[in-house]
Motif scaffolding. Structure first.
Motif, PDB file in Angstrom:
ATOM      1  N   ALA A  97       0.831  -1.211   0.000  1.00 36.59           N
ATOM      2  CA  ALA A  97       0.000   0.000   0.000  1.00 36.59           C
ATOM      3  C   ALA A  97       0.863   1.257   0.000  1.00 36.59           C
ATOM      4  CB  ALA A  97      -0.921  -0.005   1.214  1.00 36.59           C
ATOM      5  N   LEU A  98       1.913   1.269   0.814  1.00 32.04           N
ATOM      6  CA  LEU A  98       2.764   2.449   0.955  1.00 32.04           C
ATOM      7  C   LEU A  98       3.521   2.755  -0.329  1.00 32.04           C
ATOM      8  CD1 LEU A  98       3.872   4.672   2.759  1.00 32.04           C
ATOM      9  CD2 LEU A  98       5.595   3.055   3.603  1.00 32.04           C
ATOM     10  N   ILE A  99       4.123   1.735  -0.945  1.00 31.67           N
ATOM     11  CA  ILE A  99       4.905   1.986  -2.157  1.00 31.67           C
ATOM     12  C   ILE A  99       3.996   2.404  -3.315  1.00 31.67           C
ATOM     13  CG2 ILE A  99       4.868  -0.379  -3.073  1.00 31.67           C
ATOM     14  CD1 ILE A  99       7.858   2.092  -3.073  1.00 31.67           C
ATOM     15  N   THR A 100       2.758   1.917  -3.307  1.00 31.11           N
ATOM     16  CA  THR A 100       1.799   2.318  -4.337  1.00 31.11           C
ATOM     17  C   THR A 100       1.462   3.802  -4.203  1.00 31.11           C
ATOM     18  OG1 THR A 100       0.820   0.098  -4.402  1.00 31.11           O
ATOM     19  CG2 THR A 100      -0.498   1.906  -5.299  1.00 31.11           C
ATOM     20  N   ILE A 101       1.255   4.253  -2.979  1.00 29.01           N
ATOM     21  CA  ILE A 101       0.955   5.662  -2.724  1.00 29.01           C
ATOM     22  C   ILE A 101       2.136   6.544  -3.133  1.00 29.01           C
ATOM     23  CG2 ILE A 101       0.552   7.377  -0.910  1.00 29.01           C
ATOM     24  CD1 ILE A 101      -1.025   5.169   0.585  1.00 29.01           C
ATOM     25  N   ILE A 102       3.349   6.109  -2.775  1.00 33.06           N
ATOM     26  CA  ILE A 102       4.549   6.879  -3.128  1.00 33.06           C
ATOM     27  C   ILE A 102       4.689   6.982  -4.641  1.00 33.06           C
ATOM     28  CG2 ILE A 102       7.076   6.918  -3.044  1.00 33.06           C
ATOM     29  CD1 ILE A 102       6.858   5.575  -0.290  1.00 33.06           C
ATOM     30  N   ASN A 103       4.432   5.886  -5.336  1.00 26.99           N
ATOM     31  CA  ASN A 103       4.521   5.894  -6.794  1.00 26.99           C
ATOM     32  C   ASN A 103       3.515   6.860  -7.422  1.00 26.99           C
ATOM     33  OD1 ASN A 103       3.325   4.363  -9.535  1.00 26.99           O
ATOM     34  ND2 ASN A 103       5.555   4.481  -9.407  1.00 26.99           N
ATOM     35  N   LEU A 104       2.291   6.855  -6.927  1.00 25.63           N
ATOM     36  CA  LEU A 104       1.260   7.749  -7.450  1.00 25.63           C
ATOM     37  C   LEU A 104       1.624   9.213  -7.208  1.00 25.63           C
ATOM     38  CD1 LEU A 104      -1.990   5.838  -6.405  1.00 25.63           C
ATOM     39  CD2 LEU A 104      -1.079   6.131  -8.717  1.00 25.63           C
ATOM     40  N   ILE A 105       2.199   9.494  -6.037  1.00 23.51           N
ATOM     41  CA  ILE A 105       2.626  10.860  -5.724  1.00 23.51           C
ATOM     42  C   ILE A 105       3.711  11.316  -6.702  1.00 23.51           C
ATOM     43  CG2 ILE A 105       3.829  12.303  -4.040  1.00 23.51           C
ATOM     44  CD1 ILE A 105       2.406  10.657  -1.848  1.00 23.51           C
ATOM     45  N   LEU A 106       4.710  10.457  -6.925  1.00 25.98           N
ATOM     46  CA  LEU A 106       5.810  10.797  -7.832  1.00 25.98           C
ATOM     47  C   LEU A 106       5.314  10.979  -9.262  1.00 25.98           C
ATOM     48  CD1 LEU A 106       8.600   8.407  -6.494  1.00 25.98           C
ATOM     49  CD2 LEU A 106       8.497  10.882  -6.247  1.00 25.98           C
ATOM     50  N   LYS A 107       4.419  10.104  -9.697  1.00 26.14           N
ATOM     51  CA  LYS A 107       3.873  10.210 -11.056  1.00 26.14           C
ATOM     52  C   LYS A 107       3.177  11.561 -11.266  1.00 26.14           C
ATOM     53  CE  LYS A 107       3.001   5.401 -12.426  1.00 26.14           C
ATOM     54  NZ  LYS A 107       3.533   5.442 -13.801  1.00 26.14           N
ATOM     55  N   ASN A 108       2.398  11.968 -10.273  1.00 26.90           N
ATOM     56  CA  ASN A 108       1.640  13.207 -10.403  1.00 26.90           C
ATOM     57  C   ASN A 108       2.485  14.453 -10.197  1.00 26.90           C
ATOM     58  OD1 ASN A 108      -1.460  12.702 -10.749  1.00 26.90           O
ATOM     59  ND2 ASN A 108      -0.747  11.098  -9.348  1.00 26.90           N
ATOM     60  N   ILE A 109       3.666  14.295  -9.622  1.00 23.79           N
ATOM     61  CA  ILE A 109       4.600  15.426  -9.517  1.00 23.79           C
ATOM     62  C   ILE A 109       5.323  15.627 -10.843  1.00 23.79           C
ATOM     63  CG2 ILE A 109       6.757  16.216  -8.470  1.00 23.79           C
ATOM     64  CD1 ILE A 109       5.845  14.922  -5.857  1.00 23.79           C
ATOM     65  N   VAL A 110       5.809  14.535 -11.416  1.00 29.20           N
ATOM     66  CA  VAL A 110       6.617  14.614 -12.641  1.00 29.20           C
ATOM     67  C   VAL A 110       5.751  14.770 -13.892  1.00 29.20           C
ATOM     68  CG1 VAL A 110       8.350  13.450 -14.048  1.00 29.20           C
ATOM     69  CG2 VAL A 110       8.428  13.242 -11.552  1.00 29.20           C
ATOM     70  N   GLU A 111       4.645  14.026 -13.956  1.00 29.15           N
ATOM     71  CA  GLU A 111       3.694  14.105 -15.074  1.00 29.15           C
ATOM     72  C   GLU A 111       4.355  13.854 -16.432  1.00 29.15           C
ATOM     73  OE1 GLU A 111       1.688  17.873 -14.790  1.00 29.15           O
ATOM     74  OE2 GLU A 111       0.340  17.162 -13.214  1.00 29.15           O
TER      75      GLU A 111
END
Length: 215
Positions: A97-111
């Motif tokens: 769950a944690l690594i999935t959240i971190i990945n989504l955060i990074l994806k939406n920062i970099v776009e």
């Protein structure tokens, strides 16, 4: 002697985190500047010229599905119910769950948009870092750690660790083969998961407690 050993482990872990983060930040900087790296182009050219075929594609699809949400959640829930030590099962699920959240955060920062050269399959969302690569590396990587720490059978331990390591690598390669990620997306995902795992395993083992069962 014990204090020296602890200090040595801390230095090694800190070094791994530092190197992984430097690599990740370097790639991220290039991506922010809209740069397509040379190895991104080279990997696409190699795959399109030498690898893509009707025989390889079904294999790539099977491998990439091993890093899908369905596969990872299924494995996590099975282990949660099967393992006697429920704390380990909880850590496995929390890790996912944690690594999935971190990945989504990074994806939406970099776009970063996904590659448009060729796509064997369609994929939604942003490209960087590769979710399959990053999440699989953290999930299966944590299983590798648990196998090393708790499995008593040395031969089986080595076989399982080797198999899962190859699986993580192949999941990353399959994302490039299928045309939904740049190689830099995959490498960045692996790097951030490596740094993450060093921290996560150090914290999780305090929660689980107990001695190594393979000792």
């Amino acid at each position: 002697m014990k204090n020296k050993l602890i200090s040595k482990k801390i230095i090694i872990k800190s070094f791994i985190i530092l190197i992984a983060l430097i690599g990740f930040i370097y790639i991220t900087f290039k991506v922010f500047n809209n740069e397509i790296m040379k190895f991104d182009i080279a990997s696409y050219e190699f795959i399109s010229d030498h690898l893509i075929s009707r025989y390889v594609t079904p294999i790539a699809l099977v491998i990439t599905n091993m890093g899908s949400a369905l596969a990872l959640v299924s494995v996590a829930l099975i282990l949660l119910f099967v393992l006697k030590n429920k704390k380990i099962g909880v850590c496995i699920c929390f890790n996912l769950a944690l690594i999935t959240i971190i990945n989504l955060i990074l994806k939406n920062i970099v776009e970063r948009p996904r590659p448009s050269n060729f796509q064997i399959i369609s994929a939604s969302g942003y490209s960087f870092p590769s979710g399959h690569s990053m999440i699989s590396a953290a999930f299966y990587g944590y299983l590798i750690y648990l196998i090393w720490k708790y499995f008593k059978n040395k031969k089986l331990r080595i076989i399982l660790m080797f198999f899962l390591s190859i699986l993580v690598f192949m999941i990353g390669i399959s994302r490039v083969y299928l045309g939904v990620h740049y190689l830099s997306d995959v490498i960045a995902g692996f790097l951030i998961s490596l740094a993450y795992l060093v921290v996560f395993t150090s914290i999780a083992k305090r929660y689980i407690g107990g001695k190594n069962e393979n000792n």
